[in-house]
Design a protein around this motif. Structure first.
Motif, PDB file in Angstrom:
ATOM      1  N   VAL A 182     -78.787 -38.150  -2.082  1.00  0.00           N
ATOM      2  CA  VAL A 182     -79.738 -38.159  -3.192  1.00  0.00           C
ATOM      3  C   VAL A 182     -80.393 -36.787  -3.181  1.00  0.00           C
ATOM      4  O   VAL A 182     -80.888 -36.331  -2.141  1.00  0.00           O
ATOM      5  CB  VAL A 182     -80.806 -39.256  -3.026  1.00  0.00           C
ATOM      6  CG1 VAL A 182     -81.806 -39.207  -4.171  1.00  0.00           C
ATOM      7  CG2 VAL A 182     -80.157 -40.625  -2.914  1.00  0.00           C
ATOM      8  N   ALA A 183     -80.375 -36.121  -4.334  1.00  0.00           N
ATOM      9  CA  ALA A 183     -80.875 -34.745  -4.365  1.00  0.00           C
ATOM     10  C   ALA A 183     -81.361 -34.360  -5.753  1.00  0.00           C
ATOM     11  O   ALA A 183     -80.934 -34.928  -6.752  1.00  0.00           O
ATOM     12  CB  ALA A 183     -79.755 -33.782  -3.944  1.00  0.00           C
ATOM     13  N   TRP A 184     -82.244 -33.380  -5.761  1.00  0.00           N
ATOM     14  CA  TRP A 184     -82.609 -32.721  -7.005  1.00  0.00           C
ATOM     15  C   TRP A 184     -81.498 -31.717  -7.284  1.00  0.00           C
ATOM     16  O   TRP A 184     -81.219 -30.842  -6.468  1.00  0.00           O
ATOM     17  CB  TRP A 184     -83.948 -32.009  -6.888  1.00  0.00           C
ATOM     18  CG  TRP A 184     -84.333 -31.293  -8.143  1.00  0.00           C
ATOM     19  CD1 TRP A 184     -84.115 -29.979  -8.435  1.00  0.00           C
ATOM     20  CD2 TRP A 184     -84.968 -31.858  -9.288  1.00  0.00           C
ATOM     21  NE1 TRP A 184     -84.581 -29.691  -9.690  1.00  0.00           N
ATOM     22  CE2 TRP A 184     -85.112 -30.836 -10.240  1.00  0.00           C
ATOM     23  CE3 TRP A 184     -85.414 -33.135  -9.591  1.00  0.00           C
ATOM     24  CZ2 TRP A 184     -85.690 -31.049 -11.480  1.00  0.00           C
ATOM     25  CZ3 TRP A 184     -85.998 -33.348 -10.834  1.00  0.00           C
ATOM     26  CH2 TRP A 184     -86.133 -32.312 -11.756  1.00  0.00           C
ATOM     27  N   CYS A 185     -80.831 -31.878  -8.439  1.00  0.00           N
ATOM     28  CA  CYS A 185     -79.735 -30.990  -8.824  1.00  0.00           C
ATOM     29  C   CYS A 185     -80.306 -29.875  -9.693  1.00  0.00           C
ATOM     30  O   CYS A 185     -80.899 -30.145 -10.740  1.00  0.00           O
ATOM     31  CB  CYS A 185     -78.672 -31.776  -9.592  1.00  0.00           C
ATOM     32  SG  CYS A 185     -77.329 -30.755 -10.227  1.00  0.00           S
ATOM     33  N   GLU A 186     -80.132 -28.650  -9.259  1.00  0.00           N
ATOM     34  CA  GLU A 186     -80.672 -27.530 -10.028  1.00  0.00           C
ATOM     35  C   GLU A 186     -79.902 -27.306 -11.321  1.00  0.00           C
ATOM     36  O   GLU A 186     -80.472 -26.824 -12.293  1.00  0.00           O
ATOM     37  CB  GLU A 186     -80.722 -26.276  -9.160  1.00  0.00           C
ATOM     38  CG  GLU A 186     -81.717 -26.454  -8.023  1.00  0.00           C
ATOM     39  CD  GLU A 186     -82.018 -25.192  -7.244  1.00  0.00           C
ATOM     40  OE1 GLU A 186     -81.394 -24.136  -7.492  1.00  0.00           O
ATOM     41  OE2 GLU A 186     -82.905 -25.267  -6.367  1.00  0.00           O
ATOM     42  N   PRO A 208     -81.513 -31.701  -1.149  1.00  0.00           N
ATOM     43  CA  PRO A 208     -81.270 -33.061  -0.648  1.00  0.00           C
ATOM     44  C   PRO A 208     -82.557 -33.717  -0.156  1.00  0.00           C
ATOM     45  O   PRO A 208     -83.344 -33.097   0.553  1.00  0.00           O
ATOM     46  CB  PRO A 208     -80.280 -32.837   0.491  1.00  0.00           C
ATOM     47  CG  PRO A 208     -80.604 -31.461   0.989  1.00  0.00           C
ATOM     48  CD  PRO A 208     -80.998 -30.682  -0.244  1.00  0.00           C
ATOM     49  N   VAL A 209     -82.755 -34.982  -0.554  1.00  0.00           N
ATOM     50  CA  VAL A 209     -83.978 -35.683  -0.162  1.00  0.00           C
ATOM     51  C   VAL A 209     -83.714 -36.996   0.566  1.00  0.00           C
ATOM     52  O   VAL A 209     -84.610 -37.539   1.204  1.00  0.00           O
ATOM     53  CB  VAL A 209     -84.925 -35.915  -1.362  1.00  0.00           C
ATOM     54  CG1 VAL A 209     -85.401 -34.587  -1.929  1.00  0.00           C
ATOM     55  CG2 VAL A 209     -84.274 -36.763  -2.435  1.00  0.00           C
ATOM     56  N   LYS A 269     -81.813 -26.056   0.881  1.00  0.00           N
ATOM     57  CA  LYS A 269     -80.884 -26.367  -0.199  1.00  0.00           C
ATOM     58  C   LYS A 269     -79.442 -26.316   0.302  1.00  0.00           C
ATOM     59  O   LYS A 269     -79.129 -25.609   1.262  1.00  0.00           O
ATOM     60  CB  LYS A 269     -81.053 -25.367  -1.347  1.00  0.00           C
ATOM     61  CG  LYS A 269     -82.420 -25.447  -2.010  1.00  0.00           C
ATOM     62  CD  LYS A 269     -82.533 -24.411  -3.119  1.00  0.00           C
ATOM     63  CE  LYS A 269     -83.938 -24.392  -3.703  1.00  0.00           C
ATOM     64  NZ  LYS A 269     -84.038 -23.426  -4.822  1.00  0.00           N
ATOM     65  N   LEU A 270     -78.596 -27.083  -0.388  1.00  0.00           N
ATOM     66  CA  LEU A 270     -77.166 -27.098  -0.095  1.00  0.00           C
ATOM     67  C   LEU A 270     -76.399 -26.559  -1.292  1.00  0.00           C
ATOM     68  O   LEU A 270     -76.774 -26.777  -2.444  1.00  0.00           O
ATOM     69  CB  LEU A 270     -76.687 -28.522   0.207  1.00  0.00           C
ATOM     70  CG  LEU A 270     -77.235 -29.169   1.469  1.00  0.00           C
ATOM     71  CD1 LEU A 270     -76.835 -30.646   1.528  1.00  0.00           C
ATOM     72  CD2 LEU A 270     -76.741 -28.428   2.703  1.00  0.00           C
ATOM     73  N   ARG A 295     -78.278 -34.260   6.966  1.00  0.00           N
ATOM     74  CA  ARG A 295     -79.536 -34.794   7.509  1.00  0.00           C
ATOM     75  C   ARG A 295     -80.461 -33.660   7.953  1.00  0.00           C
ATOM     76  O   ARG A 295     -81.672 -33.720   7.736  1.00  0.00           O
ATOM     77  CB  ARG A 295     -79.258 -35.750   8.670  1.00  0.00           C
ATOM     78  CG  ARG A 295     -78.717 -37.094   8.213  1.00  0.00           C
ATOM     79  CD  ARG A 295     -78.731 -38.129   9.321  1.00  0.00           C
ATOM     80  NE  ARG A 295     -78.054 -37.706  10.531  1.00  0.00           N
ATOM     81  CZ  ARG A 295     -76.741 -37.760  10.732  1.00  0.00           C
ATOM     82  NH1 ARG A 295     -75.955 -38.231   9.774  1.00  0.00           N
ATOM     83  NH2 ARG A 295     -76.214 -37.356  11.867  1.00  0.00           N
ATOM     84  N   ARG A 296     -79.915 -32.623   8.569  1.00  0.00           N
ATOM     85  CA  ARG A 296     -80.750 -31.468   8.964  1.00  0.00           C
ATOM     86  C   ARG A 296     -81.327 -30.775   7.740  1.00  0.00           C
ATOM     87  O   ARG A 296     -82.489 -30.366   7.737  1.00  0.00           O
ATOM     88  CB  ARG A 296     -79.948 -30.492   9.818  1.00  0.00           C
ATOM     89  CG  ARG A 296     -79.787 -30.939  11.256  1.00  0.00           C
ATOM     90  CD  ARG A 296     -79.232 -29.843  12.146  1.00  0.00           C
ATOM     91  NE  ARG A 296     -77.895 -29.413  11.777  1.00  0.00           N
ATOM     92  CZ  ARG A 296     -76.762 -30.028  12.159  1.00  0.00           C
ATOM     93  NH1 ARG A 296     -76.807 -31.097  12.916  1.00  0.00           N
ATOM     94  NH2 ARG A 296     -75.597 -29.555  11.781  1.00  0.00           N
ATOM     95  N   ALA A 297     -80.523 -30.643   6.681  1.00  0.00           N
ATOM     96  CA  ALA A 297     -81.013 -30.000   5.451  1.00  0.00           C
ATOM     97  C   ALA A 297     -82.144 -30.815   4.832  1.00  0.00           C
ATOM     98  O   ALA A 297     -83.118 -30.247   4.336  1.00  0.00           O
ATOM     99  CB  ALA A 297     -79.865 -29.815   4.459  1.00  0.00           C
TER     100      ALA A 297
END
Length: 153
Positions: free
Chosen positions: A102-106, A89-90, A70-71, A62-64
């Motif tokens: 839910v995230a944009w995966c590089e 992470p969004v 990015k994680l 949640r902080r990210a």
């Protein structure tokens, strides 16, 4: 109050503690008859609690999301294959059985969902995506509309 009770089922210790604090504030602010109803536990969120995701701290996720950091993940897909991912992470979705990031995966260059129970390791990457969170959330939501259009065709 019911929504706060549902947070008890997430398996996320930080959210559980926050829900307890908010519940106490609500109970202190309402008139005595309503306070009595709250104390009597008249509302219940029934069912099992999701197990805690041992390899990932959802408070860190949640902080990210909030800080747009990015994680770095070690992730096991549904076939059991391990991969390393850098993600943006969004959103965090809580289901009864697990939480999904839910995230944009590089690696895949697309929005992806990562089940917390399949994450082997999760760390802050020390890399940022400042100012991109809202746009990436819109990409995620736009994907819903594409899927809804295809389902109704």
């Amino acid at each position: 109050v019911l929504s706060l009770a549902l947070l008890e089922r997430t398996g996320d210790d930080e959210l559980k503690q926050a829900a307890k604090r908010v519940s106490a504030k609500i109970a202190g602010a309402v008139p005595p008859p309503l306070r009595h109803a709250l104390d009597a536990n008249a509302l219940h969120a029934w069912g099992f609690a999701a197990p805690s995701a041992s390899a990932v701290d959802l408070a860190l996720v949640r902080r990210a999301i909030r800080d747009e950091e990015k994680l770095d993940l070690s992730y096991r897909d549904e076939a059991g294959r391990n991969t390393k991912r850098i993600i943006r992470p969004v959103a965090l979705i809580y289901y009864a059985e697990t939480a999904n990031i839910v995230a944009w995966c590089e690696l895949r260059q697309a929005i992806r969902n990562f089940r917390s129970d399949r994450i082997e390791d999760c760390r802050l990457a020390g890399l940022w995506f400042k100012g991109e969170g809202d746009r990436l959330r819109q990409v995620w939501v736009d994907g819903w509309e594409i899927n809804e259009s295809a389902a109704s065709a």
